[in-house]
Write an enzyme that holds these catalytic residues in place. Structure first.
Site, PDB file in Angstrom:
ATOM      1  N   ARG A 169       0.847  -1.067   0.101  1.00  0.00           N
ATOM      2  CA  ARG A 169      -0.161  -0.035   0.030  1.00  0.00           C
ATOM      3  C   ARG A 169       0.816   1.220  -0.014  1.00  0.00           C
ATOM      4  O   ARG A 169       0.608   2.029   0.716  1.00  0.00           O
ATOM      5  CB  ARG A 169      -1.063   0.059   1.158  1.00  0.00           C
ATOM      6  CG  ARG A 169      -2.172  -0.970   1.319  1.00  0.00           C
ATOM      7  CD  ARG A 169      -2.908  -1.176   0.081  1.00  0.00           C
ATOM      8  NE  ARG A 169      -2.340  -1.584  -0.997  1.00  0.00           N
ATOM      9  CZ  ARG A 169      -2.411  -3.025  -0.879  1.00  0.00           C
ATOM     10  NH1 ARG A 169      -3.026  -3.704   0.115  1.00  0.00           N
ATOM     11  NH2 ARG A 169      -2.012  -3.855  -1.800  1.00  0.00           N
ATOM     12  N   GLU A 174      -4.654   4.082   6.357  1.00  0.00           N
ATOM     13  CA  GLU A 174      -4.326   3.928   4.958  1.00  0.00           C
ATOM     14  C   GLU A 174      -4.722   5.142   3.999  1.00  0.00           C
ATOM     15  O   GLU A 174      -4.057   5.350   3.113  1.00  0.00           O
ATOM     16  CB  GLU A 174      -5.042   2.694   4.360  1.00  0.00           C
ATOM     17  CG  GLU A 174      -4.987   2.221   2.932  1.00  0.00           C
ATOM     18  CD  GLU A 174      -5.548   0.948   2.528  1.00  0.00           C
ATOM     19  OE1 GLU A 174      -5.441  -0.014   3.073  1.00  0.00           O
ATOM     20  OE2 GLU A 174      -6.250   1.335   1.357  1.00  0.00           O
ATOM     21  N   SER A 220     -10.695  -0.006   3.594  1.00  0.00           N
ATOM     22  CA  SER A 220      -9.910  -0.180   4.782  1.00  0.00           C
ATOM     23  C   SER A 220      -9.161   0.985   5.239  1.00  0.00           C
ATOM     24  O   SER A 220      -8.558   1.851   4.626  1.00  0.00           O
ATOM     25  CB  SER A 220      -8.704  -1.188   4.466  1.00  0.00           C
ATOM     26  OG  SER A 220      -9.454  -2.391   4.245  1.00  0.00           O
TER      27      SER A 220
HETATM   28  C1  LIG Z   1     -15.515   0.416  -1.001  1.00  0.00           C
HETATM   29  C2  LIG Z   1     -13.779   0.690  -1.170  1.00  0.00           C
HETATM   30  C3  LIG Z   1     -13.144  -0.807  -1.305  1.00  0.00           C
HETATM   31  C4  LIG Z   1     -11.652  -0.427  -1.385  1.00  0.00           C
HETATM   32  N1  LIG Z   1     -10.894  -1.396  -1.646  1.00  0.00           N
HETATM   33  C5  LIG Z   1      -9.610  -1.227  -1.696  1.00  0.00           C
HETATM   34  C6  LIG Z   1      -8.734  -2.620  -1.819  1.00  0.00           C
HETATM   35  O1  LIG Z   1      -9.177  -3.801  -2.006  1.00  0.00           O
HETATM   36  N2  LIG Z   1      -7.429  -2.296  -2.184  1.00  0.00           N
HETATM   37  C7  LIG Z   1      -6.829  -1.187  -2.281  1.00  0.00           C
HETATM   38  O2  LIG Z   1      -5.579  -1.079  -2.604  1.00  0.00           O
HETATM   39  N3  LIG Z   1      -7.440  -0.008  -1.864  1.00  0.00           N
HETATM   40  C8  LIG Z   1      -8.907   0.033  -1.890  1.00  0.00           C
HETATM   41  N4  LIG Z   1      -9.560   0.843  -1.771  1.00  0.00           N
HETATM   42  C9  LIG Z   1      -9.001   2.211  -1.818  1.00  0.00           C
HETATM   43  C10 LIG Z   1      -9.108   3.067  -3.211  1.00  0.00           C
HETATM   44  O3  LIG Z   1     -10.207   2.481  -3.926  1.00  0.00           O
HETATM   45  C11 LIG Z   1      -7.724   3.100  -3.991  1.00  0.00           C
HETATM   46  O4  LIG Z   1      -6.857   3.334  -3.322  1.00  0.00           O
HETATM   47  C12 LIG Z   1      -7.963   3.537  -5.371  1.00  0.00           C
HETATM   48  O5  LIG Z   1      -6.872   3.413  -6.095  1.00  0.00           O
HETATM   49  C13 LIG Z   1      -8.195   5.305  -4.958  1.00  0.00           C
HETATM   50  O6  LIG Z   1      -8.465   5.790  -6.436  1.00  0.00           O
HETATM   51  P1  LIG Z   1      -9.099   7.239  -6.476  1.00  0.00           P
HETATM   52  O7  LIG Z   1      -8.961   7.624  -7.942  1.00  0.00           O
HETATM   53  O8  LIG Z   1     -10.349   7.192  -6.021  1.00  0.00           O
HETATM   54  O9  LIG Z   1      -8.003   8.004  -5.861  1.00  0.00           O
HETATM   55  P2  LIG Z   1      -8.488   9.277  -4.702  1.00  0.00           P
HETATM   56  O10 LIG Z   1      -9.084   9.051  -3.686  1.00  0.00           O
HETATM   57  O11 LIG Z   1      -8.963  10.455  -5.556  1.00  0.00           O
HETATM   58  O12 LIG Z   1      -6.833   9.805  -4.442  1.00  0.00           O
HETATM   59  C14 LIG Z   1      -6.108   9.177  -3.424  1.00  0.00           C
HETATM   60  C15 LIG Z   1      -4.750   9.480  -3.439  1.00  0.00           C
HETATM   61  O13 LIG Z   1      -3.813   9.471  -4.680  1.00  0.00           O
HETATM   62  C16 LIG Z   1      -3.748  10.917  -5.322  1.00  0.00           C
HETATM   63  N5  LIG Z   1      -3.907  10.715  -6.655  1.00  0.00           N
HETATM   64  C17 LIG Z   1      -5.002  10.293  -7.276  1.00  0.00           C
HETATM   65  N6  LIG Z   1      -4.802  10.387  -8.751  1.00  0.00           N
HETATM   66  C18 LIG Z   1      -3.713  10.823  -8.737  1.00  0.00           C
HETATM   67  C19 LIG Z   1      -2.910  11.024  -9.915  1.00  0.00           C
HETATM   68  N7  LIG Z   1      -3.369  10.648 -11.258  1.00  0.00           N
HETATM   69  N8  LIG Z   1      -1.538  11.433  -9.959  1.00  0.00           N
HETATM   70  C20 LIG Z   1      -1.242  11.730  -8.669  1.00  0.00           C
HETATM   71  N9  LIG Z   1      -1.729  11.617  -7.613  1.00  0.00           N
HETATM   72  C21 LIG Z   1      -3.197  11.230  -7.705  1.00  0.00           C
HETATM   73  C22 LIG Z   1      -4.697  11.821  -4.542  1.00  0.00           C
HETATM   74  O14 LIG Z   1      -4.155  13.075  -4.613  1.00  0.00           O
HETATM   75  C23 LIG Z   1      -4.643  11.069  -3.131  1.00  0.00           C
HETATM   76  O15 LIG Z   1      -3.642  11.500  -2.360  1.00  0.00           O
HETATM   77  C24 LIG Z   1     -10.995   0.818  -1.622  1.00  0.00           C
HETATM   78  C25 LIG Z   1     -11.948   2.067  -1.436  1.00  0.00           C
HETATM   79  C26 LIG Z   1     -13.181   1.830  -1.128  1.00  0.00           C
HETATM   80  C27 LIG Z   1     -14.094   3.212  -1.263  1.00  0.00           C
END
Ligand SMILES: Cc1cc2nc3c(=O)[nH]c(=O)nc-3n(C[C@H](O)[C@H](O)[C@H](O)COP(=O)(O)OP(=O)(O)OC[C@H]3O[C@@H](n4cnc5c(N)ncnc54)[C@H](O)[C@@H]3O)c2cc1C
Length: 345
Positions: A162, A336, A238
């Site tokens: 992570r 996380e 998580s």
């Molecule tokens: C129901 C649920 C289940 C989940 N299950 C998992 C799982 O099984 N495994 C897991 O690893 N995660 C899980 N997650 C967490 C999450 O989905 C992941 O971390 C996902 O990759 C985040 O993507 P996002 O586009 O929503 O990022 P955001 O929440 O929009 O951003 C997260 C971080 O990344 C940065 N960021 C986003 N895009 C970029 C970019 N293009 N360039 C630079 N920085 C960027 C943002 O600034 C922020 O700091 C879960 C979340 C939820 C709500």
């Protein structure tokens, strides 16, 4: 460019005050222009994908929020493999479904993870024994320190559990991810719970489409698939990572709990303990919490907004859990999601 834009609807936790300014970027040129604009205004920057791994403060964000909207999937064959370039603004799960459908192996167990492709390298998303770093060949970023685009090889990304160099840094903006996939219709099964559900041996294989469907079913049972009809999915997934501890600490946890915690091998002779198990045994069962924020009824690691919760409510619940686990087991859980403008301490 919009001003004073509420961020709560743009996050899966549905909390967070307004962004001072917000812009969507659909190309690298638009990104460069937005970053130059933020620089000219001496504004802090927040890149937002699907908002599924952030907890934004009630005060909001006092700078420029850039919403990633660079799209496009292009694939070419390279011998037995497929090289696939994906725009950072593509939806991860739609792409993961496409990969399974096309017979591009390596992401079947990563089904149902919310958010955009560009965020997957940020914390090296993983689930059910797979991590996205296993199939990443290159991450294209704009490096704000160098003022230039750079194509980073995996070894330069610092991928870990992570983790990557990109997490909690505003230096790099991911615009594209290059994946390399082995071609094939079977997927490896590397996780005991998944193997049981599929009726195959752990370490074996099963048709990728079945692995994907089975992972989605397991995830739905835990509120880990975004679903408007499931209040337990109003979370950031998580909230704590599984702690990696030394053997002595693992033995102490077992003695205190009077039972062996689920454990997985980690680097060296360290072990990864299941954070959900620690949380439940420290007195925070599923459904815990009286207020608008609390523990999901389906998974002890997910904190949920039950309706009307503020970032302060969620931070208070997270702090109570972190402190409770530390008091009982002497293990400090790490958060996380990325906390934007708020902190546990
Ligand atoms: C129901 C649920 C289940 C989940 N299950 C998992 C799982 O099984 N495994 C897991 O690893 N995660 C899980 N997650 C967490 C999450 O989905 C992941 O971390 C996902 O990759 C985040 O993507 P996002 O586009 O929503 O990022 P955001 O929440 O929009 O951003 C997260 C971080 O990344 C940065 N960021 C986003 N895009 C970029 C970019 N293009 N360039 C630079 N920085 C960027 C943002 O600034 C922020 O700091 C879960 C979340 C939820 C709500």
């Amino acid at each position: 460019m919009q001003r004073s834009v509420p961020l709560s609807p743009l996050t899966t936790l549905r909390v967070g005050g307004p962004a001072a300014r917000l812009v969507s970027v659909a190309s690298e040129d638009e990104l460069v222009a937005a970053l130059a604009d933020a620089g000219a205004h001496h504004e802090p920057l927040l890149v937002l994908g699907g908002g599924s791994n952030v907890l934004v403060a009630d005060e909001g964000f006092p700078g420029l929020v850039v919403r990633m909207a660079i799209r496009g999937v292009s694939a070419r064959r390279a011998g037995d493999r497929m090289v696939v370039d994906v725009g950072a603004g593509e939806d991860w799960d739609a792409f993961a479904a496409q990969a399974v459908g096309e017979g591009w192996g390596g992401v079947a167990s990563l089904a149902g993870i919310p958010g955009l492709v560009g965020a997957t390298p940020i914390q090296n998303v993983g689930a059910y024994g797979e991590e996205v770093a296993d199939t990443i060949a290159e991450v294209r970023v704009f490096d704000r320190a160098a003022g230039a685009f750079v194509d980073k090889a995996p070894a330069a990304c610092g991928f870990g559990y992570r983790a990557s160099i990109f997490k909690r840094s505003d230096r790099w903006v991911v615009t594209r991810v290059r994946f390399v996939f082995e071609r094939g219709t079977d997927a490896p099964v590397r996780y005991a719970e998944l193997a049981r559900a599929l009726g195959v041996a752990e370490g074996g294989a099963a048709p990728a489409a079945r692995v994907r469907e089975t992972v989605l079913a397991l995830r739905r049972g835990k509120g880990m698939v975004l679903d408007a009809g499931d209040p337990d999915s109003v979370s950031a997934g998580s909230f704590f990572t599984n702690p990696v501890v030394d053997a002595q600490t693992a033995t102490r946890v077992e003695a205190v709990a009077g039972a062996a915690p689920p454990r997985f091998p980690a680097e060296g002779d360290r072990v990864k303990l299941a954070a959900a198990w620690l949380v439940e045994r420290a007195g925070f069962p599923r459904g815990w919490g009286e207020g608008p924020a609390g523990v999901s009824r389906k998974h002890a690691l997910a904190l949920v907004n039950r309706g009307g919760a503020t970032a302060r409510d969620l931070v208070a619940v997270a702090r109570a859990i972190r402190d409770g686990v530390r008091a009982r087991f002497g293990v400090t859980l790490e958060v996380e999601p990325v906390l934007v403008g708020c902190a546990l301490d």
